[in-house]
Each structure stands twice: as structure tokens, then as C-alpha cells.
Design an enzyme around this catalytic site. Structure first.
Site, PDB file in Angstrom:
ATOM      1  N   VAL A  24       0.836  -1.212   0.000  1.00  0.00           N
ATOM      2  CA  VAL A  24       0.000   0.000   0.000  1.00  0.00           C
ATOM      3  C   VAL A  24       0.866   1.255   0.000  1.00  0.00           C
ATOM      4  O   VAL A  24       0.668   2.171  -0.811  1.00  0.00           O
ATOM      5  CB  VAL A  24      -0.970  -0.005   1.216  1.00  0.00           C
ATOM      6  CG1 VAL A  24      -1.671   1.338   1.368  1.00  0.00           C
ATOM      7  CG2 VAL A  24      -1.988  -1.131   1.075  1.00  0.00           C
ATOM      8  N   ASP A 128       4.579 -22.739   5.409  1.00  0.00           N
ATOM      9  CA  ASP A 128       5.097 -24.055   5.011  1.00  0.00           C
ATOM     10  C   ASP A 128       6.473 -24.050   4.347  1.00  0.00           C
ATOM     11  O   ASP A 128       7.142 -25.066   4.308  1.00  0.00           O
ATOM     12  CB  ASP A 128       4.110 -24.732   4.055  1.00  0.00           C
ATOM     13  CG  ASP A 128       2.821 -25.138   4.748  1.00  0.00           C
ATOM     14  OD1 ASP A 128       2.729 -24.957   5.984  1.00  0.00           O
ATOM     15  OD2 ASP A 128       1.910 -25.626   4.060  1.00  0.00           O
TER      16      ASP A 128
HETATM   17  O1  F6P Z   1      -0.797 -23.873   4.424  1.00  0.00           O
HETATM   18  C1  F6P Z   1      -0.530 -23.553   5.724  1.00  0.00           C
HETATM   19  C2  F6P Z   1      -1.107 -24.594   6.677  1.00  0.00           C
HETATM   20  O2  F6P Z   1      -0.920 -24.106   7.985  1.00  0.00           O
HETATM   21  C3  F6P Z   1      -0.528 -25.991   6.546  1.00  0.00           C
HETATM   22  O3  F6P Z   1       0.699 -26.160   7.193  1.00  0.00           O
HETATM   23  C4  F6P Z   1      -1.622 -26.814   7.168  1.00  0.00           C
HETATM   24  O4  F6P Z   1      -1.599 -28.120   6.694  1.00  0.00           O
HETATM   25  C5  F6P Z   1      -2.866 -26.096   6.751  1.00  0.00           C
HETATM   26  O5  F6P Z   1      -2.487 -24.761   6.464  1.00  0.00           O
HETATM   27  C6  F6P Z   1      -3.966 -26.076   7.782  1.00  0.00           C
HETATM   28  O6  F6P Z   1      -5.073 -25.473   7.226  1.00  0.00           O
HETATM   29  P1  F6P Z   1      -6.343 -24.974   8.024  1.00  0.00           P
HETATM   30  O7  F6P Z   1      -5.964 -23.749   8.784  1.00  0.00           O
HETATM   31  O8  F6P Z   1      -7.339 -24.688   6.946  1.00  0.00           O
HETATM   32  O9  F6P Z   1      -6.717 -26.079   8.934  1.00  0.00           O
END
Ligand code: F6P
Length: 320
Positions: A24, A128
């Protein structure tokens, strides 16, 4: 380019707010208008946007989560949803887009770029660290630091009781959170989806460490390999050690971003807008060997993440 849109999508990550601020403020610096799109692609499809100014991004730098909110949007996977997204952009007169998120977010961006010719820049935001083209994604450093702190605390109590702690961290199909947490917190063993584990080898390593005078063990398990509960059950069936499990869960996705993530956010956001200003779209930004880079979005999405076996071997050698 005069007016740009900005969204965060997929799982949130610490540092997303700092990246929003950077996008921004850089855009305003160049005299561009910025529309913040709420709830990721879902908000784009629903034309749910707010115009942002200098003050809309005050006091968010230090906060986890995302002020624009986020969503995982199934509708964006079909052409009907994509059509709605494009017409919302047209209605608002938005001629470029910045998307912050992970692999799924980039796939949506690739489609907007490839099929509809909308200049789009991707900023890698996911805890991740599962994108091959960049050494680090936004949020990874903070998530790993949170996991380290938890392992430190677990070590105290595990030592007192001479126990084994099985700690589950996130990471979907990528073992980087487990790998980096393991190596930087002194965990004796890590279990990652990229490497098949052998329970007899795990038991052998634990026995060896106990014989050498160690009073506790930490095993970091990546959710993509197996759950802490499952792992502990199998381990208990083969030994007499006292075993406890901890699933860190969404705690590792929240919290104030570290210096490393704030720095990435500032640079990624700034770079993304500089590219759009030059009418360069269809790119993702990242960091490689400490340099901010940009790359074709299609190329980036198609790269397969490689596991760092050298780091894994380092852990095997020094954590015992
Ligand atoms: O993509 C990030 C992440 O935290 C992954 O490590 C994990 O598997 C997933 O999202 C969990 O997703 P949610 O918050 O939808 O349960």
C-alpha cells in the site's frame, strides 16, 4: 498502471500484514490507488473491496494474521468463478493485482494472468516454505521460532521426568518446519513426509542417546508424515519409555512476525509494486541467496519443492 488490487489468500502467515503495508505505501508513493480485496479470491468474486490509504495500514506491521482476511476459495477453480473475479476487477477499473499466499494462491493468479491477461504479481506468504523458487516464504521464520520456543519449554519438563516428547508441527506435504525446528532446537529425531521412517532406527537412536547420558528426547513430527498420536502409539508399543505428545497446531500460524519476516515483507511488497509500475505482470517475487528476485509465475508454480537432505544429515550427525 494507476489502480491496483491486493489480496491475501489461503492459510494466513505472520508477516502478511507487514507485506500489505509495504504494498500500500509503495503504491501510494508512486501515486497509484490501491483497493484491498477482503477474504482472498472469495472477496474478489463478490467484489468486496475497500480503498486503502496511508492510515489504513497503520499499526499492523507487528501483528500476525491478515487485516484483509483470507479464505480458501473453491469457486476460483472453475471458469464461472474466474469470470466473476475478472468482471469485478473491470468494474473497479483495477489494472493490476498483487496476491499474497502459497501454492493455491499462485495457481489462481496464474489463471488470471494466463487466461485473462491480468497483470498479477505473487508474494509468497505461507508458513510451510513449500515453494521451490524462493529460499524462504513469508511466515516461515516466525512459525519456526514459535515451534522452537515450545520445544524449549517441552525440553525442561521432559528432562525432569526423563520422557520422550513427540511434537507435531504443520507443513502439509513439506517437512521444512520440522527440519528447521528440529535442527535449531536440538531435537534428536525429525519425521518428515519426504523421508520414510523406520521405527527400529528411531528406537536405536533413542537408546544410544540414553546410554550416553541423555535424560530426555524430542521427536519433531511433520503433520504430512504422520500425527504425533500415531507415532507415539507405535513407539510405545516397542519400548518402555514414558512418551508424551504435543500438537502445536494453529499457534504456529499466529503471533508477531520476526525481524526476518518483517524484512521479507517490506522487500517483497515494495518489489511487487515496482514491477507493476513498470507494467510488468505475471511474476512472483522471492528471495534467493539473500537477493530479492522475480520469476515468471508459470515457471514458479511448476517447480517441484526439493528437500534439503544436507540439512537432514547435519541434524542426524549433531543431534544425539
Ligand atoms: O498452508 C498452511 C497450513 O498451515 C498448513 O501447514 C496446514 O496443513 C494447513 O495450512 C492447515 O489449514 P487450516 O488452517 O485450513 O486447517
Amino acid at each position: 498502471m494507476k489502480r491496483i488490487g491486493l489480496l491475501t489468500s489461503g492459510g494466513d502467515a505472520p508477516g502478511m500484514n507487514a507485506a500489505i503495508r509495504s504494498v500500500v505505501r509503495t503504491a501510494l508513493y508512486y501515486g497509484m490507488e490501491v483497493f484491498g480485496i477482503q477474504r482472498g479470491y472469495q472477496g474478489l468474486i463478490e467484489n468486496d473491496m475497500i480503498e486503502m490509504n496511508m492510515r489504513s495500514v497503520s499499526e499492523i506491521l507487528n501483528r500476525g494474521g491478515t487485516m484483509l482476511r483470507t479464505a480458501r476459495c473453491e469457486e476460483m477453480l472453475c471458469s464461472e468463478g474466474q469470470g466473476k473475479a475478472v468482471s469485478a476487477l473491470e468494474k473497479r477499473g483495477i489494472d493490476g493485482l498483487v496476491v499474497i499466499g502459497g501454492d493455491g494462491t499462485f495457481r489462481g493468479a496464474k489463471c488470471l494472468t494466463e487466461c485473462y491477461g491480468i497483470p498479477t504479481i505473487g508474494i509468497p506468504g505461507t508458513i510451510d516454505n513449500d515453494l521451490e523458487y524462493t529460499d524462504y516464504t513469508l511466515g516461515f521464520d516466525t512459525a519456526v521460532n514459535t515451534c522452537i520456543n515450545i520445544v524449549n519449554m517441552l525440553r525442561d519438563t521432559m528432562n525432569s521426568h526423563e520422557r520422550i516428547s513427540v511434537v507435531e508441527v504443520m507443513g502439509n506435504r513439506c517437512g521444512d518446519i520440522a527440519l528447521y525446528t528440529g535442527i535449531t532446537s536440538g531435537a534428536e529425531i525429525i519425521i518428515v513426509p519426504e523421508i520414510k521412517f523406520d521405527m527400529e532406527d528411531v528406537v536405536m537412536r533413542i537408546n544410544r542417546s540414553r546410554k550416553s547420558g541423555k535424560h530426555s528426547n524430542i521427536i519433531v513430527v511433520s503433520e504430512g508424515a504422520c500425527s504425533a498420536e500415531e507415532f507415539a502409539r507405535e513407539l510405545k508399543a516397542m519400548t518402555d519409555y514414558s512418551v508424551r505428545t504435543t500438537t502445536i497446531g494453529h499457534i504456529q500460524r499466529g503471533g508477531s512476525p520476526t525481524m526476518a519476516d518483517r524484512m521479507l515483507a517490506a522487500q517483497f511488497g515494495n518489489k511487487a509494486v515496482r514491477l507493476l509500475k513498470e507494467n510488468i505482470g505475471n511474476r512472483v517475487v522471492g528471495i534467493r541467496r539473500n537477493k530479492i528476485i522475480d520469476l515468471d509465475i508459470i515457471e514458479a508454480v511448476e517447480m517441484k519443492k526439493k528437500f534439503n537432505y544436507e540439512l537432514y544429515e547435519t541434524l542426524q550427525m549433531i543431534s544425539m
